[in-house]
Design a protein around this motif. Structure first.
Motif, PDB file in Angstrom:
ATOM      1  N   ALA A  52      12.907  -4.826   3.483  1.00 14.93           N
ATOM      2  CA  ALA A  52      13.347  -4.099   4.704  1.00 14.93           C
ATOM      3  C   ALA A  52      12.518  -4.377   5.954  1.00 14.93           C
ATOM      4  CB  ALA A  52      13.162  -2.689   4.278  1.00 14.93           C
ATOM      5  N   THR A  53      13.039  -3.912   7.206  1.00 13.78           N
ATOM      6  CA  THR A  53      12.089  -3.953   8.424  1.00 13.78           C
ATOM      7  C   THR A  53      12.047  -2.647   9.060  1.00 13.78           C
ATOM      8  OG1 THR A  53      14.316  -4.442   9.550  1.00 13.78           O
ATOM      9  CG2 THR A  53      13.194  -6.304   8.882  1.00 13.78           C
ATOM     10  N   ASN A  54      10.950  -2.528   9.462  1.00 14.18           N
ATOM     11  CA  ASN A  54      10.807  -1.018  10.338  1.00 14.18           C
ATOM     12  C   ASN A  54      11.221  -1.177  11.688  1.00 14.18           C
ATOM     13  OD1 ASN A  54       8.885  -2.392  11.657  1.00 14.18           O
ATOM     14  ND2 ASN A  54       7.188  -1.594  10.524  1.00 14.18           N
ATOM     15  N   ALA A  55      10.886  -0.035  12.464  1.00 10.97           N
ATOM     16  CA  ALA A  55      11.538   0.237  13.793  1.00 10.97           C
ATOM     17  C   ALA A  55      10.904  -0.863  14.818  1.00 10.97           C
ATOM     18  CB  ALA A  55      11.409   1.502  14.246  1.00 10.97           C
ATOM     19  N   GLU A  56       9.708  -1.387  14.268  1.00 11.03           N
ATOM     20  CA  GLU A  56       9.149  -2.544  15.323  1.00 11.03           C
ATOM     21  C   GLU A  56       9.682  -3.931  14.734  1.00 11.03           C
ATOM     22  OE1 GLU A  56       7.315  -0.051  13.677  1.00 11.03           O
ATOM     23  OE2 GLU A  56       7.346   1.184  15.656  1.00 11.03           O
ATOM     24  N   GLY A  57      10.527  -4.163  13.659  1.00 11.66           N
ATOM     25  CA  GLY A  57      11.052  -5.308  13.449  1.00 11.66           C
ATOM     26  C   GLY A  57      10.031  -5.793  12.353  1.00 11.66           C
ATOM     27  N   ILE A  58       9.030  -5.313  11.765  1.00 12.37           N
ATOM     28  CA  ILE A  58       8.151  -6.002  10.973  1.00 12.37           C
ATOM     29  C   ILE A  58       8.524  -5.715   9.648  1.00 12.37           C
ATOM     30  CG2 ILE A  58       5.772  -5.899   9.928  1.00 12.37           C
ATOM     31  CD1 ILE A  58       4.893  -4.734  12.582  1.00 12.37           C
ATOM     32  N   GLY A  59       8.786  -6.669   8.625  1.00 14.56           N
ATOM     33  CA  GLY A  59       9.368  -6.864   7.430  1.00 14.56           C
ATOM     34  C   GLY A  59       8.333  -6.261   6.391  1.00 14.56           C
ATOM     35  N   ASN A  60       8.779  -5.774   5.208  1.00 12.60           N
ATOM     36  CA  ASN A  60       7.906  -5.166   4.050  1.00 12.60           C
ATOM     37  C   ASN A  60       7.160  -6.516   3.480  1.00 12.60           C
ATOM     38  OD1 ASN A  60      10.271  -6.040   2.926  1.00 12.60           O
ATOM     39  ND2 ASN A  60      10.101  -4.294   1.429  1.00 12.60           N
ATOM     40  N   TRP A  61       7.674  -7.596   3.822  1.00  9.79           N
ATOM     41  CA  TRP A  61       7.121  -8.928   3.110  1.00  9.79           C
ATOM     42  C   TRP A  61       6.019  -9.465   3.759  1.00  9.79           C
ATOM     43  CZ3 TRP A  61      11.798  -8.635   5.698  1.00  9.79           C
ATOM     44  CH2 TRP A  61      11.880  -9.156   6.662  1.00  9.79           C
ATOM     45  N   VAL A  62       5.676  -8.902   5.002  1.00 10.35           N
ATOM     46  CA  VAL A  62       4.250  -9.092   5.750  1.00 10.35           C
ATOM     47  C   VAL A  62       3.041  -8.382   5.294  1.00 10.35           C
ATOM     48  CG1 VAL A  62       3.268  -9.119   8.000  1.00 10.35           C
ATOM     49  CG2 VAL A  62       5.582  -9.490   7.914  1.00 10.35           C
ATOM     50  N   PHE A  63       2.298  -9.156   4.582  1.00  7.19           N
ATOM     51  CA  PHE A  63       1.237  -8.403   3.872  1.00  7.19           C
ATOM     52  C   PHE A  63       0.009  -8.345   4.605  1.00  7.19           C
ATOM     53  CE2 PHE A  63       3.314 -10.819   0.226  1.00  7.19           C
ATOM     54  CZ  PHE A  63       3.899 -10.059  -0.350  1.00  7.19           C
ATOM     55  N   GLY A  64      -0.648  -7.192   4.406  1.00  2.63           N
ATOM     56  CA  GLY A  64      -1.865  -6.885   4.930  1.00  2.63           C
ATOM     57  C   GLY A  64      -2.550  -5.817   4.201  1.00  2.63           C
ATOM     58  N   GLY A  65      -3.794  -5.971   3.787  1.00  2.00           N
ATOM     59  CA  GLY A  65      -4.625  -5.178   3.203  1.00  2.00           C
ATOM     60  C   GLY A  65      -5.940  -5.091   3.175  1.00  2.00           C
ATOM     61  N   GLY A  66      -6.624  -4.918   1.978  1.00  2.00           N
ATOM     62  CA  GLY A  66      -8.192  -4.826   2.143  1.00  2.00           C
ATOM     63  C   GLY A  66      -8.782  -6.211   2.177  1.00  2.00           C
ATOM     64  N   GLY A  67      -8.153  -7.397   2.067  1.00  2.00           N
ATOM     65  CA  GLY A  67      -8.822  -8.608   2.111  1.00  2.00           C
ATOM     66  C   GLY A  67      -8.460  -9.550   3.325  1.00  2.00           C
ATOM     67  N   ALA A  68      -8.937 -10.629   3.294  1.00  2.00           N
ATOM     68  CA  ALA A  68      -8.642 -11.452   4.516  1.00  2.00           C
ATOM     69  C   ALA A  68      -7.622 -12.227   4.460  1.00  2.00           C
ATOM     70  CB  ALA A  68      -9.929 -12.798   4.504  1.00  2.00           C
ATOM     71  N   ALA A  69      -6.972 -12.440   5.558  1.00  2.00           N
ATOM     72  CA  ALA A  69      -5.593 -13.068   5.545  1.00  2.00           C
ATOM     73  C   ALA A  69      -5.610 -14.446   4.787  1.00  2.00           C
ATOM     74  CB  ALA A  69      -5.414 -13.577   6.940  1.00  2.00           C
ATOM     75  N   ALA A  70      -4.438 -14.984   4.657  1.00  2.00           N
ATOM     76  CA  ALA A  70      -4.417 -16.337   3.736  1.00  2.00           C
ATOM     77  C   ALA A  70      -5.117 -17.549   4.347  1.00  2.00           C
ATOM     78  CB  ALA A  70      -2.954 -16.704   3.795  1.00  2.00           C
ATOM     79  N   GLY A  71      -6.033 -17.988   3.454  1.00  2.00           N
ATOM     80  CA  GLY A  71      -6.941 -19.021   3.860  1.00  2.00           C
ATOM     81  C   GLY A  71      -8.296 -18.590   4.139  1.00  2.00           C
ATOM     82  N   GLY A  72      -8.570 -17.400   4.194  1.00  2.00           N
ATOM     83  CA  GLY A  72      -9.717 -16.685   4.231  1.00  2.00           C
ATOM     84  C   GLY A  72     -10.498 -16.322   2.946  1.00  2.00           C
ATOM     85  N   THR A  73     -11.550 -15.499   2.994  1.00  2.00           N
ATOM     86  CA  THR A  73     -12.346 -15.410   1.746  1.00  2.00           C
ATOM     87  C   THR A  73     -11.987 -14.099   1.434  1.00  2.00           C
ATOM     88  OG1 THR A  73     -14.039 -16.854   2.477  1.00  2.00           O
ATOM     89  CG2 THR A  73     -14.556 -15.231   0.637  1.00  2.00           C
ATOM     90  N   GLY A  74     -11.510 -13.924   0.141  1.00  2.00           N
ATOM     91  CA  GLY A  74     -11.224 -12.513  -0.552  1.00  2.00           C
ATOM     92  C   GLY A  74     -12.330 -11.710  -1.031  1.00  2.00           C
ATOM     93  N   SER A  75     -12.107 -10.651  -1.274  1.00  2.00           N
ATOM     94  CA  SER A  75     -13.278  -9.609  -1.977  1.00  2.00           C
ATOM     95  C   SER A  75     -12.784  -8.981  -2.920  1.00  2.00           C
ATOM     96  CB  SER A  75     -13.773  -8.553  -0.999  1.00  2.00           C
ATOM     97  OG  SER A  75     -12.778  -7.927  -0.319  1.00  2.00           O
ATOM     98  N   GLY A  76     -13.421  -8.404  -3.894  1.00  2.00           N
ATOM     99  CA  GLY A  76     -12.894  -7.689  -5.208  1.00  2.00           C
ATOM    100  C   GLY A  76     -13.245  -8.242  -6.229  1.00  2.00           C
ATOM    101  N   GLU A  77     -13.122  -7.733  -7.411  1.00  2.00           N
ATOM    102  CA  GLU A  77     -13.516  -8.162  -8.746  1.00  2.00           C
ATOM    103  C   GLU A  77     -12.560  -9.678  -9.039  1.00  2.00           C
ATOM    104  OE1 GLU A  77     -12.876  -7.061 -13.378  1.00  2.00           O
ATOM    105  OE2 GLU A  77     -12.132  -5.795 -11.937  1.00  2.00           O
ATOM    106  N   GLY A  78     -13.723 -10.548  -9.109  1.00  2.00           N
ATOM    107  CA  GLY A  78     -12.983 -11.969  -9.711  1.00  2.00           C
ATOM    108  C   GLY A  78     -12.385 -12.752  -8.343  1.00  2.00           C
ATOM    109  N   ALA A  79     -12.885 -12.148  -7.053  1.00  2.00           N
ATOM    110  CA  ALA A  79     -12.220 -12.867  -5.854  1.00  2.00           C
ATOM    111  C   ALA A  79     -12.952 -14.002  -5.664  1.00  2.00           C
ATOM    112  CB  ALA A  79     -11.817 -11.902  -4.892  1.00  2.00           C
TER     113      ALA A  79
END
Length: 635
Positions: free
Chosen positions: A115-142
């Motif tokens: 799906a896309t929202n009113a701004e045209g952003i898709g729900n497949w665009v991920f964003g959360g508690g970690g770094a973007a792809a290619g960055g360094t993640g955090s959390g257990e086992g990261a």
């Protein structure tokens, strides 16, 4: 030999050690490590609702049943991904160090809820508690960032709901994605079946990690469908914005359209070629420049813009050469014979196409064959607004002359058609023949016409027509009758040549009425009046020619009555109308003689407007009074 033995021994020991380490790790632990890294990198939760087990072959990793991936916060409670079974492959070397590097993911019968929202952003665009792809993640086992090197989806289903739009669903979709280099290109192969037959998409996305992070990346994609192939080369981002060159070619446009889920007229079952520089923005706007389109032998070029909304809007400026759309429209010139002679088509007109989109199209061409009407070099403007279409001729070359004005089709509250046209230099046999199947009047004319009709069929529209117009023509001729022959001996056949023709008319209820037709012919003139049934395709008309005999003052008038259907009218002289003026003259001459005789006998003047019977009655009354006075002794 010793070196070989040592190498083999080392390899065996390594495999044994790796197998032992893997056996010591439970599947749930590995799956949990992968889920934690996924959540750290994307902000999405990976749910494992079924059995989880460790696998060695064909993939080293975890196999899990009833897997879900949570949705974006704004996209509702339904998960973005559901799958009956998911297999997650991991890198053995990283696993030995306590880290999980996902090398591949395969899923059986997954369902994607996009799906896309009113701004045209898709729900497949991920964003959360970690770094973007290619960055360094955090959390257990990261220990390392999450990167999926390969994805395989088999028998997937897809539901896509753009904001404010009706959802689109697809089933039986296959996907294969390969991402071997973290900083490199992704190759993806997708098989869609929107209408049953497979549609293959082969795409490449450069710097895929940057693409996932929202940056613009190079994109190339080939779409192969039964009967046709398309190609896009350019740049795009994960929000759907793109620019580049789009090309398409099909040997059978109908077959290709059917494979893509589009229903096209059978007349389009021919070669089609398209090319344009395209730009698409996240707000749903598509621009096409350096546009070239070929459909069979027809070629168009120009530019176009499309705004995708609840009601798409199209703006285009196109130029063409010799265009032939007679096969597309399926129309045939009316000829006044056969089925056409029996009446206008009564099939219901489907005008729903007027509601598909709004827009403005400027079109110029060298010639155009619509099947019913043929145009020469012309400039047209088409505007569609809320199921009302207006075609403006600026001007248009047709019927051998030039036409200016506009035609309107309105389907807002039932279908109605109208027009306001002026014309000059048109050939009457072409204009009347190509539009109404009437080819008995020939000549070059100028004039104007206004009309309005309504109904859900051609027959209903023609029977409802109203309007007015006027017409002037120079030299020409009528076919089917010869006035001179009719006046001499009667009968049909031949032609009547005239030097000039003028007329005005009104239309009401599908009937054209004229009272002032004037035709100048060699040696005589003719006037006319009557009715022409535009709806009933019949005629009831009276010509009144006046023949002046050479060297004489005598005028011979023999009216000609035309009555019957357009295709086979009965044309004959009306002798009753011819004798009536003579009878009227004889009657008037007799009245004048009687009036003169009475005036002499009564010794009084009689005005022409006086009634002779009233005059005689009054004279008798006066004589009676005079005689009565004499009897009574009066003078």
């Amino acid at each position: 030999m010793k070196l070989i033995i040592r190498v083999v021994t080392a390899l065996v020991l390594t495999v044994v050690l790796l197998a032992g380490l893997v056996l010591l790790l439970p599947g749930e632990k590995v799956a949990r490590l992968a889920a934690d890294q996924l959540e750290a990198q994307t902000g999405r939760q990976l749910g494992l609702g079924g059995k989880v087990s460790f696998t060695f072959w064909p993939t080293l990793g975890v196999k899990a049943d009833a897997v879900t991936l949570s949705n974006a916060d704004w996209s509702g409670p339904e998960p973005m991904l559901r799958a009956e079974r998911v297999t997650i492959g991991v890198a053995a070397a990283d696993l030995m160090q306590g880290n999980v590097r996902v090398t591949e993911v395969s899923a059986i019968l997954p369902h994607l809820n996009l799906a896309t929202n009113a701004e045209g952003i898709g729900n497949w665009v991920f964003g959360g508690g970690g770094a973007a792809a290619g960055g360094t993640g955090s959390g257990e086992g990261a220990g390392q960032p999450l990167r999926i090197e390969a994805v395989e989806l088999t028998g997937a289903s897809l539901r896509y709901a753009a904001h404010g739009e009706k959802p689109v669903e697809m089933k039986n979709v296959d996907l294969s994605l390969q991402w071997p280099d973290p900083a490199g290109t992704v190759n993806a192969k997708v098989t869609l079946r929107p209408a049953g037959e497979p549609v293959e998409i082969d795409a490449e996305i450069g710097t895929f990690a940057a693409f996932l992070a929202g940056e613009v990346s190079s994109v190339g994609a080939t779409v192969a469908a039964p009967g046709g192939t398309g190609r896009f080369d350019g740049h795009a981002d994960i929000n759907g914005e793109a620019s580049g060159r789009l090309t398409f070619g099909a040997e059978d446009a109908v077959r290709t359209g059917a494979a893509l889920g589009a229903v096209l007229p059978e007349a389009l079952a021919q070669k089609a070629v398209f090319g344009a520089d395209v730009t698409y923005t996240a707000d749903g706007r598509l621009s096409m420049r350096d546009l070239a389109l070929e459909l069979g032998k027809n070629r168009l070029s120009g530019a176009a813009d499309v705004e995708f909304a609840k009601r798409p809007r199209i703006t285009a400026r196109l130029q063409g050469g010799a265009l032939d759309f007679s096969g597309v429209t399926g129309a045939e010139p009316p000829d006044g014979r056969g089925a056409a002679a029996e009446g206008w088509p009564g099939q219901r007109i489907d005008a729903s196409v007027l509601g598909l989109a709004d827009g403005t199209v400027d079109l110029s061409f060298d010639s155009l064959d619509t099947g019913s009407v043929q145009l020469g070099p012309s400039q047209l403007n088409l505007t569609v607004e809320r199921e009302r279409a207006v075609v403006k001729f600026l001007p248009a070359s047709m019927f051998g002359g030039e036409v200016q004005g506009q035609l309107v089709a309105n389907n807002r509250n039932g279908l109605s058609v109208g027009g306001n046209l002026s014309f000059t230099g048109i050939r009457l046999e072409r204009a009347l023949g190509e539009t109404a199947g009437y080819r008995r009047l020939n000549g070059e004319a100028l004039g104007g016409v206004e009309f309005l009709g309504s109904g859900n069929s051609v027959d209903a529209i023609m029977r409802s027509l109203s309007g007015k117009g006027w017409l002037e023509a120079g030299k020409g001729f009528f076919t089917g009758f010869d006035l001179e022959q009719l006046m001499r001996s009667g009968g049909n056949g031949g032609s009547t040549v005239f030097d000039q023709l003028t007329a005005s008319y009104t239309v009401e209820g599908g009937n054209l009425r004229n009272e002032d037709l004037l035709v100048l012919l060699k040696g005589f003139r003719a006037q006319g009046k009557g009715r022409i049934g535009l709806g009933a395709r019949d005629i009831d008309y009276l010509f009144t020619p006046q023949l002046v005999r050479a060297g004489r003052d005598q005028v011979l008038t023999i009216p000609v009555r035309i009555r019957g259907s357009w295709d086979n009218p009965d044309i004959r002289p009306d002798f009753s109308q011819a004798l009536q003026p003579k009878l009227d003259g004889i009657e008037q001459e007799a009245k004048d003689r009687v009036r003169q005789k009475l005036s002499e006998e009564l010794d009084t003047g009689i005005a022409p407007e006086q009634d002779l019977n009233d005059l005689l009655k009054e004279r008798i009354k006066q004589e009676a009074r005079d005689q009565l006075l004499k009897l009574l002794g009066g003078d």
